[in-house]
Design a protein around this motif. Structure first.
Motif, short mmCIF file in Angstrom:
data_model
loop_
_atom_site.label_atom_id
_atom_site.label_comp_id
_atom_site.label_asym_id
_atom_site.label_seq_id
_atom_site.Cartn_x
_atom_site.Cartn_y
_atom_site.Cartn_z
N THR A 17 0.90 -1.16 0.10
CA THR A 17 0.18 -0.03 0.01
C THR A 17 0.87 1.16 -0.13
N THR A 18 0.30 2.44 0.65
CA THR A 18 1.08 3.69 0.58
C THR A 18 0.90 3.98 1.96
N LEU A 19 1.75 5.01 2.46
CA LEU A 19 1.72 5.67 3.68
C LEU A 19 0.28 6.00 4.20
N ASP A 20 -0.17 6.81 3.26
CA ASP A 20 -1.41 7.28 3.60
C ASP A 20 -2.77 6.49 3.58
N LYS A 21 -2.43 5.11 3.25
CA LYS A 21 -3.47 4.13 3.52
C LYS A 21 -3.10 2.75 4.25
N VAL A 22 -1.82 2.84 4.67
CA VAL A 22 -1.30 1.43 5.54
C VAL A 22 -2.18 1.46 6.87
N LYS A 53 -3.96 0.98 -10.68
CA LYS A 53 -4.97 2.11 -10.71
C LYS A 53 -5.94 2.12 -9.73
N GLY A 54 -6.22 3.02 -8.74
CA GLY A 54 -7.28 2.80 -7.95
C GLY A 54 -7.35 1.78 -6.74
#
Length: 569
Positions: free
Chosen positions: A511-516, A545-546
Motif C-alpha cells: 500500500t502507501t503511507l496514507d493508506k497503511v 490504478k485505484g
C-alpha cells in the motif's frame, strides 16, 4: 444480512434421553452418537415404518428403545427422565420429509428443549459438529449450516495434521492435574489434623520445620504453573510423546528450578552431588532467523542439538522449536505487555544458574541477537556475572558467552516479499529502525531521503503514530525554523507490511503511507511483522490504478529445497 457464529459447547449427555424421529440411516447414526455420549436414545417412529438395518440391530440388541408411534406433542413431556419431570433432553428429526418438523421445532423452542432438524438450519437450536475423537480429545468443525461435506473435509485435514497419540497425552496430563489437586488436598488435610501423620516411616530432616498454608499453596502453584507451561509451550509432537516417567517427574517438581526437573533430562548427571569437579558451563546467544527452519545457520543448528537447556524467546516459530531434541529441556520467555523486563530477568537467572552447574545453555532469539534482539544487554549482564565473552580467544571467567549470528528479518523479509531493498537507480541505502523505543517511547523519526529504504521493526502495534511522525512535524520541530526541520515523507510513498516472513502463513500488505493504517485496521494483525517504506517497495509490485492496497497470503519459496540436511547429532 447479519453474520453470526455459533457458541460452541461440549455437553455432558450421560443419562440424558434423546428422542430420535425417523427410520433412515441418519437415525441410526444419531442413535450411535447418543450412545457414544452416554445418552439413552429412544426411537419414535410408527410400527409400519421400514427400519434401517443398523437401527433394527440396535433395537434387537437392547441398545435403543423403540416407541412404535407417530409423533404427538405429549411425547416430549412423557418419555424423558423422572428427575426432570419426564421432559426429554434433546430431539433429533432425521428426515427432511417429516411433515411435522416445523411444529416439532416450534414446540421444542417454546419449551426450551434442544432440537436438531436435518437440512433445516432455521428449525434447529443446535447442530452437531463434524468431530475427530482421540480418547478424551475431541475436535469439532462446523460451517454453521453452509456445508456438512466441507466441514467433514476440513475435519479430516485438521486431524491428519495432528501428531499421533495426542489423545493419550491428554489423558496423562489430565492425570497430572488431578493428582496435583488430590495430593495438595491431602497435604492441607494433614496440616489441619497433625495427629493423622503416619509415624511408621522414617522422619525426614525437615520433620520439625513449621509448614504453613502459604508453603503448601506455593508448592501447588509452582507445579500448576509448570504444568501450564508444558501445555502452552511444548511443541505438539513433544506433548504427544510424553511418557509415564515424564508424568512422574512433573509430580515431583515441588521446588523452583531453573529449568525442567533434572530427572526430565536424560543427559543430567545423577551423581551431581559427588566430588567430581564440574565442567565449565557456557552460554550461547543465537539467532533463529526470520521463521523458516531452513534459514538457521549451521552453527545455530549444532547449538540446538548440543544444548543442555534452551531458553527461547516466545516468537521463535514452531518449525524451529520442532528441531529441538526431545531430551532437551525448553523454557519459553513469558513476555507479555508489562512483563517484558521481568521475563528477561527470569531467563537471565535461569541461564546463569544452569551455566554454573556446568551446562551448555542456548539462549535462542528470533532473527539476529544484535539487531533489536537485546543481545548486547544480555552479554553485558552475563559478563557482570563472571562469564567472559569469547572473541577468538577466551577471557578469564566462570564460563564463556558465545554469540552466533542469525538471518535478520530486517533484510530477509523484504526479499521474501519481493522487495529489492537496494535496487539500482531506486534505492542506494537501507536504514533499519525500531518503531518503538525503550519503555514504549516513540523514537526519533528518520527524515525522508528519496533513495532510502527504511525497515521498521516492532512498529505495527503503533503504525498510526509512526505514520503521523513520518509525515508531520513533531511539536518540538514546529518551533524550529524552516531550514532546521527534517524532510517529511510524502504520504503517497510506497510501503509494505510483512508479517510472519518465511512462514507458511506469511502475509504481505502492499500500500502507501496514507493508506497503511486503514489497511492494517481492516486486515487485522498477524505478528511478528514489520513495515518497509520507500520506492523499492513498488519496483517489482506496483499497485493497479485505484487500488488502495493488496494482500498476498502464504509462502512456499523454500519448498523446492526438500528435507533439511542431516548435519549430525
Amino acid at each position: 444480512m447479519t453474520s453470526y457464529v455459533s457458541m460452541l459447547t461440549a455437553t455432558d449427555a450421560r443419562s440424558h434421553i434423546h428422542l430420535i424421529i425417523g427410520s433412515n440411516p441418519l437415525a441410526a447414526a444419531r442413535c450411535g452418537q447418543s450412545l457414544s455420549a452416554g445418552a439413552s436414545p429412544i426411537l419414535l417412529v410408527s410400527e409400519t415404518a421400514e427400519l434401517h438395518y443398523a437401527l433394527q440391530k440396535r433395537i434387537d440388541d437392547g441398545e435403543v428403545k423403540w416407541v412404535k408411534e407417530t409423533f404427538r406433542d405429549e411425547h416430549l413431556f412423557t418419555l424423558g427422565r423422572e428427575e426432570i419431570d419426564h421432559v426429554v433432553d434433546a430431539v433429533f428429526v432425521t428426515s427432511a420429509r417429516e411433515p411435522s418438523s416445523a411444529h416439532i421445532s416450534t414446540l421444542c423452542k417454546r419449551n426450551r428443549i434442544p432440537v436438531n432438524v436435518v437440512d433445516a438450519p432455521q428449525l434447529c437450536t443446535f447442530s452437531l459438529l463434524s468431530t475427530h475423537v482421540d480418547g478424551p480429545l475431541q475436535i469439532g468443525i462446523t460451517t454453521n449450516g453452509r456445508g456438512c461435506k466441507l466441514a467433514s473435509r476440513i475435519r479430516r485435514e485438521v486431524a491428519a495434521s495432528l501428531p499421533p497419540n495426542l489423545g493419550s497425552a491428554c489423558l496423562r496430563l489430565g492425570d497430572v492435574r488431578r493428582k496435583i489437586q488430590e495430593e495438595d488436598h491431602l497435604l492441607h488435610m494433614a496440616l489441619a489434623d497433625g495427629d493423622d501423620i503416619d509415624d511408621s516411616i522414617d522422619q525426614l530432616s525437615t520433620f520439625n520445620k513449621l509448614v504453613t498454608e502459604a508453603d503448601l499453596d506455593a508448592a501447588k502453584n509452582r507445579r500448576m504453573r509448570w504444568l501450564s507451561q508444558i501445555c502452552e509451550y511444548w511443541p505438539l509432537k513433544r506433548l504427544a510423546a510424553i511418557t509415564d516417567a515424564d508424568v512422574s517427574n512433573i509430580l515431583q517438581s515441588y521446588t523452583d528450578l531453573p529449568s525442567l526437573p533434572p530427572s526430565l533430562n536424560p543427559n543430567s548427571n545423577s551423581n551431581a552431588h559427588s566430588n567430581t569437579p564440574q565442567k565449565r558451563g557456557r552460554i550461547i546467544l543465537a539467532g533463529s532467523g526470520p521463521g523458516h527452519p531452513d534459514l538457521l545457520t549451521r552453527a545455530t543448528l549444532k547449538a540446538i542439538r548440543a544444548a543442555d537447556l534452551i531458553l527461547a524467546d516466545k516468537l521463535v516459530p514452531q518449525g524451529v522449536l520442532d528441531l529441538i531434541p526431545r531430551r532437551t529441556p525448553v523454557r519459553i520467555a513469558r513476555k507479555f505487555p508489562g512483563n517484558a523486563d521481568a521475563a528477561q530477568a527470569e531467563l537471565h537467572e535461569l541461564a546463569v544458574a544452569a551455566a554454573r552447574e556446568g551446562k551448555t545453555v542456548l539462549r535462542l532469539k528470533q532473527g539476529d541477537p544484535y539487531v533489536y534482539g537485546r543481545g548486547g544487554e544480555e552479554v553485558e549482564f552475563f559478563r557482570g556475572q563472571g562469564f567472559g565473552l569469547a572473541r577468538g580467544g577466551v577471557e578469564n571467567g566462570e564460563g564463556d558467552v558465545v554469540v552466533l549470528p542469525g538471518v535478520t528479518s530486517a533484510l530477509s523479509a523484504p526479499l521474501f516479499a519481493g522487495i529489492p531493498a537496494t535496487q539500482r537507480d531506486v534505492a542506494d541505502q537501507v536504514l533499519i529502525c525500531t518503531g518503538t523505543g525503550k519503555k514504549g517511547k516513540a523514537p526519533v523519526p528518520p527524515e525522508f531521503v528519496a533513495s532510502r529504504t527504511v525497515v521498521f521493526l516492532m512498529a505495527l502495534h503503533r503504525v498510526a503514530g509512526l505514520v503521523g511522525e513520518l509525515t508531520e512535524f513533531l511539536d518540538s520541530e514546529v518551533e524550529k525554523g524552516e531550514g532546521k526541520r527534517r524532510a517529511l515523507w510524502p504520504r503517497n510513498t510506497p510501503c509494505a507490511v510483512i508479517e510472519r516472513a518465511s512462514c507458511p502463513d506469511q502475509r504481505v500488505i502492499r500500500t502507501t503511507l496514507d493508506k497503511v493504517v486503514e489497511a492494517v485496521e481492516q486486515e487485522g494483525s498477524r505478528p511478528p511483522g514489520l513495515l518497509v517504506v520507500g520506492a523499492a517497495c513498488e519496483f517489482l509490485n506496483k499497485l493497479q490504478k485505484g487500488q488502495a492496497w493488496t494482500v498476498e497470503e502464504g509462502f512456499r519459496g523454500l519448498d523446492f529445497i526438500g528435507d533439511e540436511l542431516d548435519l549430525g547429532a
